[in-house]
Design a protein around this motif. Structure first.
Motif, PDB file in Angstrom:
ATOM      1  N   PRO A   1      42.476  39.041  33.540  1.00 14.56           N
ATOM      2  CA  PRO A   1      42.154  38.172  32.581  1.00 14.56           C
ATOM      3  C   PRO A   1      43.950  38.403  31.998  1.00 14.56           C
ATOM      4  O   PRO A   1      44.593  38.782  32.276  1.00 14.56           O
ATOM      5  CB  PRO A   1      41.696  39.361  31.731  1.00 14.56           C
TER       6      PRO A   1
ATOM      7  N   GLN B   1      35.345  47.476  38.319  1.00 10.49           N
ATOM      8  CA  GLN B   1      34.313  48.524  37.607  1.00 10.49           C
ATOM      9  C   GLN B   1      33.838  47.153  36.794  1.00 10.49           C
ATOM     10  O   GLN B   1      33.744  47.068  35.803  1.00 10.49           O
ATOM     11  CB  GLN B   1      34.991  49.621  36.516  1.00 10.49           C
TER      12      GLN B   1
ATOM     13  N   PHE C   1      37.097  57.449  40.899  1.00  9.47           N
ATOM     14  CA  PHE C   1      37.288  55.778  41.318  1.00  9.47           C
ATOM     15  C   PHE C   1      37.809  55.332  40.072  1.00  9.47           C
ATOM     16  O   PHE C   1      38.166  55.920  39.090  1.00  9.47           O
ATOM     17  CB  PHE C   1      36.263  55.460  40.985  1.00  9.47           C
ATOM     18  N   LYS C   2      39.172  54.850  41.275  1.00  8.24           N
ATOM     19  CA  LYS C   2      40.255  54.031  40.227  1.00  8.24           C
ATOM     20  C   LYS C   2      40.232  52.899  40.081  1.00  8.24           C
ATOM     21  O   LYS C   2      40.265  52.445  41.113  1.00  8.24           O
ATOM     22  CB  LYS C   2      41.665  54.731  40.611  1.00  8.24           C
ATOM     23  N   THR C   3      40.439  52.540  38.846  1.00  6.46           N
ATOM     24  CA  THR C   3      40.050  50.682  39.009  1.00  6.46           C
ATOM     25  C   THR C   3      41.905  50.389  39.065  1.00  6.46           C
ATOM     26  O   THR C   3      42.676  50.332  38.365  1.00  6.46           O
ATOM     27  CB  THR C   3      40.081  50.626  37.209  1.00  6.46           C
TER      28      THR C   3
ATOM     29  N   VAL D   1      38.552  46.736  27.288  1.00  2.47           N
ATOM     30  CA  VAL D   1      37.461  45.935  27.274  1.00  2.47           C
ATOM     31  C   VAL D   1      37.796  45.712  28.899  1.00  2.47           C
ATOM     32  O   VAL D   1      37.300  45.373  29.572  1.00  2.47           O
ATOM     33  CB  VAL D   1      37.570  45.180  26.035  1.00  2.47           C
ATOM     34  N   ALA D   2      39.496  45.206  29.121  1.00  2.74           N
ATOM     35  CA  ALA D   2      39.379  44.276  30.492  1.00  2.74           C
ATOM     36  C   ALA D   2      39.166  45.071  31.560  1.00  2.74           C
ATOM     37  O   ALA D   2      39.075  45.176  33.248  1.00  2.74           O
ATOM     38  CB  ALA D   2      40.548  43.852  30.212  1.00  2.74           C
ATOM     39  N   ARG D   3      38.781  46.655  30.874  1.00  6.20           N
ATOM     40  CA  ARG D   3      38.264  47.754  31.979  1.00  6.20           C
ATOM     41  C   ARG D   3      39.009  47.549  33.829  1.00  6.20           C
ATOM     42  O   ARG D   3      38.717  46.676  34.944  1.00  6.20           O
ATOM     43  CB  ARG D   3      36.899  47.497  32.801  1.00  6.20           C
ATOM     44  N   GLY D   4      40.714  47.730  33.636  1.00  5.28           N
ATOM     45  CA  GLY D   4      41.347  48.223  34.837  1.00  5.28           C
ATOM     46  C   GLY D   4      41.861  47.027  35.235  1.00  5.28           C
ATOM     47  O   GLY D   4      42.725  46.702  35.818  1.00  5.28           O
ATOM     48  N   ALA D   5      41.619  45.375  34.675  1.00  3.61           N
ATOM     49  CA  ALA D   5      42.690  44.495  34.218  1.00  3.61           C
ATOM     50  C   ALA D   5      43.492  44.044  33.506  1.00  3.61           C
ATOM     51  O   ALA D   5      43.294  43.093  33.003  1.00  3.61           O
ATOM     52  CB  ALA D   5      41.454  43.076  34.567  1.00  3.61           C
TER      53      ALA D   5
ATOM     54  N   ALA E   1      46.410  44.905  32.511  1.00  2.00           N
ATOM     55  CA  ALA E   1      47.527  44.860  32.125  1.00  2.00           C
ATOM     56  C   ALA E   1      48.463  43.529  31.133  1.00  2.00           C
ATOM     57  O   ALA E   1      49.773  44.229  31.093  1.00  2.00           O
ATOM     58  CB  ALA E   1      48.091  44.211  33.818  1.00  2.00           C
TER      59      ALA E   1
ATOM     60  N   ASP F   1      43.349  56.743  32.059  1.00  2.00           N
ATOM     61  CA  ASP F   1      42.566  55.224  32.268  1.00  2.00           C
ATOM     62  C   ASP F   1      43.014  54.933  33.772  1.00  2.00           C
ATOM     63  O   ASP F   1      42.497  55.146  33.912  1.00  2.00           O
ATOM     64  CB  ASP F   1      42.411  54.446  31.390  1.00  2.00           C
ATOM     65  N   ASP F   2      43.911  55.427  33.661  1.00  2.00           N
ATOM     66  CA  ASP F   2      44.593  54.814  34.949  1.00  2.00           C
ATOM     67  C   ASP F   2      44.669  55.667  36.295  1.00  2.00           C
ATOM     68  O   ASP F   2      44.369  55.206  37.574  1.00  2.00           O
ATOM     69  CB  ASP F   2      46.477  54.686  35.047  1.00  2.00           C
TER      70      ASP F   2
ATOM     71  N   GLY G   1      41.191  56.917  36.243  1.00  2.00           N
ATOM     72  CA  GLY G   1      40.099  56.611  36.402  1.00  2.00           C
ATOM     73  C   GLY G   1      39.708  57.110  35.878  1.00  2.00           C
ATOM     74  O   GLY G   1      37.895  56.891  36.073  1.00  2.00           O
TER      75      GLY G   1
ATOM     76  N   TYR H   1      38.005  56.847  32.518  1.00  2.00           N
ATOM     77  CA  TYR H   1      37.633  55.626  32.058  1.00  2.00           C
ATOM     78  C   TYR H   1      37.348  56.115  30.445  1.00  2.00           C
ATOM     79  O   TYR H   1      37.395  56.044  29.297  1.00  2.00           O
ATOM     80  CB  TYR H   1      37.293  54.698  32.575  1.00  2.00           C
TER      81      TYR H   1
END
Lengths: 382, 462
Positions: free
Chosen positions: A66, A140, A179-181, B314-318, B320, B380-381, B383, B385
Motif C-alpha cells: 500500500p 497476512q 509467522f513474521k509478516t 491496518v496495512a498488516r505488514g505492508a 512501511a 509487530d516486526d 510476528g 501482531y
C-alpha cells in the motif's frame, strides 16, 4: 461464485512469470475429492454475502504494498526478460488469445527445477531443531493464502497450511512456528539476513530470483487473469471489449508489465494504477474501474470477498510458486521438497488437495484436465 | 499668562471696504474657482475678513480632524471587532474542522483495528468528529458570500466528507466480515482524507488565519491621517492665538483656548487610546492567536502521527510508508537541534506557567508515546501482531493512552490560550470604546468654540 474461474495462480508482486503453457499436470489429477475443505470457505462466503455486497479481499501486499512499498524486487527482472524480441521462442507473456509458456532462463534451464528431496537433517535443519522454533515469513493480507481473520485474530490460508506442514515435519507435532509478516519487497532481504528460515508467501519462482534465494519445487501454479463483475460486465477478456474501458492493476506488478506489452496496449484500455491489487477491487466496487488484471491466486482471493465478481478467461502467464529459502540452506531445501512430495501425494486424498479444497476450490479452476485441481509436477535439476 | 486686556482693539488696518457677504452675492451658476479665489483675496484684505477666514479654517480643521478621527477609529474598532467576533472565531472554527477531520480519521482506524470489538467510545468519537466538522462547515458556508478564497475549500470539504464517511462504513462492514477488503477500503478512505480533505481544511485554515492577520493589521495600523490633522489643527490654533495676542495684546481668546483644549484632549485620547488598544491587541495576538496556531499545528501533527501508527497496523505488514509518515510527523513535532519543532514553538509562545505546563505535559506524553510505539513496532516486526495491536489500542500502557494524554493536554492548552486571546482582544477593543463619538463631540465643541471666539473678536469691529 467464481467457479468458472480458471486455474489458480497467483502471485503478487511477482517477478517474472513464466510463460508457458499451463502445465500439464502430472500426476493424477484427481477426481473431485475433498469435499470437506470447501465447507469453510463456503460458510465464510455466505456470511459475507448476507452482509455487504462489498466483499473482500485480500490485499496482497504482494503486488505492491500500500502506499508504496513497491512491488517486489522481481519486477524489474521481469521487465528485462520481456525485452526479448517478439518472435523469440521464450516469450514472457502469451499474446492475447495464445497459450502461455513457462519462463526459461538464458541458459535454457527451467527456474522451477530444485534439489532432490531428502529427509536428512543438515546444518540448517539442525539450527531450526536446536532452536525449537521455525520462523516463517508470510503475508497476512492475502485472502485465502495468508491472512489474518480480524474476528479471530488467527492466520489462515493455503500458504499458512503448508508452512504448518513443514513445521510439523521438522519439529514434530504441534510445532512452535513464528509467522513474521514481511512486505513483498522485503522477502529476499529477510532470507538473506536470516530473519526468517523460509518465506511461504505466494512467491513466484523466477530466473532472477533463483540467483538470490533457493526455491523448493513448485507447490502451486498461478497466472495473470482478469476479474470482472459477474453481471453486466463491459469487459469480456483480453480483446476488443477493453477498448476505452478502465482497467485496474497494481503498480509495479506483473500485471502492469503485461499490460504495457504492445499486444496488450493495442487493446486500447484506459488504465488505473493503484498501490495494491486489492485496491482494484475497491475501485471496481465503487464503479471507478471496469476490470482488474491480477494473478489468478490473488484474483481468487478477490472473488472470494465479493460474490459479484469473477475471474474470466484463461491465465496468460505461468507463474509457479515456491517456498523460498537462503541459498546456503541446501539441506533445508531438500527437506522441504520431501515435505512437498508427501504433501502432493495421494491425488484427490492428498493434503495438498485438502488445503486446496478448503481455501481455493470455490473461487478458481484447477490446472488439470477440465479444470480439475492438480498440483504442479516437481522438477529437479540434480 | 498675565497680559491684561489693556490695549483697545486695534483699529482696522483698512476700513471695511470689503466683504459684501459673499454668499448672498453669489450669482447663480456653479461656484467658479476663479470667482471663489477672487472673493477670498478680497476678504483677506480686511481684518474682519481675515478673522472670519481664520475662524472658518479653524472650525473646518477641527471638524475634519474630529471626522477623520471618528472614521479612522471606527475602522480600527471594526477591525478589532472583526478580530474578536469574526476572523478569530472563523480561524478557530477552521482549525476545529481541520482537527475534527484528522481526529475522525484517527478514530476510524482505531476502531478498525479493534474490529468487531470496536469500543463504543471510539465509534462515538468518530461520529462526533464528523458531526462537528459538518456543522462547522455548514456554518462556514453560511457566513461566506461565495467570493472569499476559503469558499472553494469549503466546497471541496462539503463534497468530500460524505464520500469519506461512505468509504469508512464500507471498510467497517467488510472488516466485520473478516475480509481484508475492509483494510483496502480504509486505506482508500485514509488516502482521500490525507490527499483531499485535510489539504483543503489546511488551506481553509490558512485562508481564515490570513484574514485574521489582515484584521489585526487593520486594527493596529496607526491613524496617521487623524494624528496629522490633529497636529496641524493645533499648530493653526496656536498660530491664530499668537496672532491675536500680537494684534490685540490679549492673551486669551476663550473660544480659541477651549478649542485648543478640545483638540489636545482629542489628540491625546486618540494617541493613548490607540497605543493601549494596539498593545492589548498585540498581546491577544502573541499570547493568544499565535499560541493557538502553534498548538494547532502540534495537535494536527500528533493526530496524523496517531493515524499513521494505526494505519501501519491496518496495512498488516505492508505499512512501511505509514511508519515513514509517522516518523516524519514526530520529527516535525520534536524538531532537530538546528531547527525547532512544533513543540518548541508552542512552548516558546506559551507565555504563562499554565500554558507552558500543558505544553510540557503534552511533550512528556509524546515522548512516552514514542517509546511505546517503538516497542509495539518491535512486536509487530517480530510476528506478534496481536500484541502489537494491543500495545497500540489497548486501554493501559498503550500508545493510545499516551496519545489521549497528548490530546487532552493540547486541548487544555488551547482552551487557556483561547481565553487569553479573548481577554486581551476585548481589552484592546475597550480602549477604543467611545473614542469615535468622543471625537465628533469634541470636534463640534471645538469648532463651536472657535466660531464663538471669533464672533467675539468680530463684534469689536461693529
Amino acid at each position: 461464485m467464481g467457479r468458472e474461474v480458471t486455474a489458480a495462480r497467483g502471485m503478487l508482486g511477482m517477478a517474472c512469470p513464466g510463460s508457458g503453457r499451463r502445465v500439464s499436470a502430472v500426476g493424477d489429477v484427481g477426481e473431485p475429492a475433498g469435499r470437506d475443505g470447501g465447507t469453510r470457505a463456503r460458510r465464510r462466503r455466505v456470511g459475507v454475502v448476507g452482509a455487504v455486497s462489498a466483499v473482500l479481499l485480500a490485499v496482497l501486499t504482494g503486488c505492491a504494498a500500500p502506499s508504496g512499498s513497491g512491488g517486489g524486487t522481481g519486477e524489474r527482472g521481469r521487465v528485462g526478460s520481456v525485452a526479448a524480441p517478439a518472435d523469440d521462442p521464450v516469450r514472457p507473456f502469451a499474446a492475447p488469445g495464445e497459450d502461455p509458456e513457462p519462463e526459461k532462463c538464458e541458459d535454457g534451464s527451467d527456474p522451477a527445477e530444485s534439489l532432490k528431496p531428502s529427509g536428512e537433517a543438515g546444518e540448517a535443519v539442525e539450527r531450526i531443531q536446536d532452536r525449537g522454533r521455525l520462523v516463517v515469513g508470510v503475508d497476512q493480507n492475502s485472502f485465502l493464502w495468508g491472512y489474518r481473520d480480524p474476528t479471530t485474530g488467527k492466520l489462515g490460508g493455503f500458504d499458512i497450511d503448508l508452512a504448518k506442514e513443514i513445521g510439523k515435519d521438522i519439529l514434530g507435532t504441534d510445532p512452535d512456528i513464528t509467522f513474521k509478516t514481511i512486505p513483498t519487497d522485503q522477502r529476499i532481504r529477510a532470507l538473506e539476513k536470516g530473519d526468517v528460515d523460509m518465506v511461504v508467501r505466494t512467491m513466484t519462482i523466477s530466473c532472477e530470483r533463483i540467483e538470490e534465494v533457493a526455491f523448493s519445487t513448485a507447490y502451486f501454479e498461478a497466472g495473470q487473469q482478469m476479474l470482472v463483475p459477474k453481471d453486466h460486465a463491459r469487459v469480456k477478456g483480453f480483446d476488443k471489449s477493453l477498448e476505452g474501458r478502465r482497467l485496474c492493476y497494481a503498480s509495479g506488478s506483473t500485471a502492469e508489465t503485461l499490460m504495457k506489452e504492445d499486444d496488450y496496449q493495442q487493446l486500447g484500455a484506459r488504465t488505473l494504477r493503484v498501490p495494491n491489487q486489492l485496491d482494484c477491487l475497491v475501485r471496481m466496487q465503487l464503479g471507478e474501474a471496469d476490470a482488474i488484471v491480477t494473478d489468478s491466486a490473488l484474483g481468487a482471493g478477490q472473488a472470494a470477498q465479493d460474490p459479484s465478481v469473477r475471474l474470466i478467461g484463461e491465465p496468460v502467464t505461468v507463474e509457479p510458486y515456491g517456498v523460498a529459502m537462503n541459498l546456503e540452506d541446501e539441506d533445508l531445501v531438500r527437506r522441504v521438497n520431501k515435505v512437498l512430495d508427501d504433501y502432493r501425494k495421494g491425488g484427490a486424498g492428498s493434503k495438498w488437495r485438502a488445503a486446496y479444497d478448503e481455501w481455493l476450490a470455490d473461487d478458481m479452476k484447477g490446472t488439470g484436465e477440465g479444470g480439475a485441481p492438480k498440483p504442479p509436477e516437481p522438477k529437479y535439476r540434480d | 499668562m498675565t497680559q491684561p486686556t489693556a490695549a483697545p482693539p486695534a483699529p482696522p488696518a483698512r476700513p471695511a471696504v470689503a466683504a459684501p457677504e459673499p454668499r448672498e452675492a453669489e450669482p447663480r451658476g456653479g461656484p467658479s474657482w476663479r470667482g471663489a479665489s477672487r472673493r477670498l483675496r478680497a476678504e483677506a484684505t480686511t481684518e474682519p475678513g481675515r478673522l472670519r477666514l481664520i475662524g472658518a479654517v479653524l472650525a473646518a480643521l477641527l471638524v475634519v480632524f474630529g471626522g477623520i478621527t471618528a472614521l479612522q477609529v471606527s475602522e480600527r474598532t471594526s477591525a478589532a471587532g472583526d478580530v474578536v467576533e469574526r476572523s478569530q472565531p472563523l480561524s478557530a472554527d477552521a482549525a476545529k474542522i481541520y482537527r475534527s477531520l484528522a481526529d475522525a480519521d484517527t478514530s476510524a482506524s482505531s476502531g478498525f483495528l479493534a474490529g468487531g470489538d470496536e469500543p463504543r467510545s471510539v465509534r462515538a468519537r468518530y461520529e462526533k468528529d464528523i458531526r462537528e466538522a459538518s456543522e462547522l462547515l455548514a456554518g462556514a458556508a453560511s457566513s461566506s458570500d461565495g467570493s472569499r478564497p476559503a469558499d472553494r475549500q469549503i466546497e471541496v470539504l462539503n463534497k468530500g466528507l460524505p464520500v469519506y464517511t461512505g468509504l469508512v462504513e464500507s471498510a467497517r462492514a467488510n472488516n466485520r466480515q473478516g475480509l481484508p477488503l475492509g483494510g483496502a477500503y480504509l486505506r482508500y478512505a485514509n488516502e482521500k482524507m490525507r490527499g483531499e480533505l485535510l489539504p483543503a481544511a489546511e488551506t481553509l485554515y490558512k485562508a481564515e488565519t490570513s484574514e485574521l492577520r489582515r484584521d489585526y493589521d487593520a486594527a493596529k495600523g496607526w491613524p496617521w491621517a487623524a494624528v496629522g490633522l490633529g497636529v496641524v489643527t493645533l499648530v493653526v490654533l496656536v498660530w491664530a492665538q499668537r496672532r491675536n495676542y500680537r494684534r490685540t495684546n490679549r492673551v486669551f481668546n476663550p473660544g480659541l483656548l477651549s478649542a485648543t483644549a478640545a483638540a489636545v484632549v482629542l489628540l491625546l485620547w486618540l494617541g493613548v487610546g490607540h497605543t493601549l488598544a494596539r498593545s492589548s491587541l498585540t498581546d491577544s495576538d502573541e499570547q493568544g492567536a499565535r499560541s493557538l496556531q502553534a498548538l494547532n499545528e502540534v495537535w494536527i501533527g500528533s493526530l496524523q502521527a496517531r493515524g499513521d501508527e494505526n494505519m501501519t497496523l491496518v496495512a498488516r505488514g505492508a505499512g512501511a510508508e505509514y511508519e515513514k509518515s509517522y516518523k516524519k510527523q514526530m520529527g516535525e513535532l520534536f524538531g532537530r537541534p538546528d531547527s525547532p519543532g512544533g513543540l518548541q514553538r508552542a512552548q516558546a509562545l506559551a507565555d504563562d506557567s499554565t500554558g507552558r505546563q500543558s505544553v510540557r505535559n503534552a511533550t512528556n506524553s509524546l515522548k512516552r508515546w514514542q517509546e511505546r510505539h517503538a516497542n509495539a513496532r518491535a512486536k509487530d516486526d517480530d510476528g506478534a501482531y496481536d500484541d502489537a495491536v494491543e500495545m497500540v489500542i489497548g486501554k493501559e500502557n498503550s500508545t493510545g493512552e499516551a496519545f489521549d494524554r497528548v490530546d487532552r493536554n493540547l486541548a487544555k492548552a488551547s482552551a487557556h490560550e483561547q481565553q487569553q486571546f479573548e481577554e486581551a482582544a476585548d481589552r484592546g477593543r475597550g480602549w477604543l470604546g467611545g473614542l469615535g463619538i468622543g471625537a465628533v463631540v469634541l470636534a463640534v465643541l471645538g469648532a463651536a468654540a472657535v466660531v464663538w471666539g471669533q464672533m467675539r473678536r468680530l463684534a469689536e469691529y461693529r
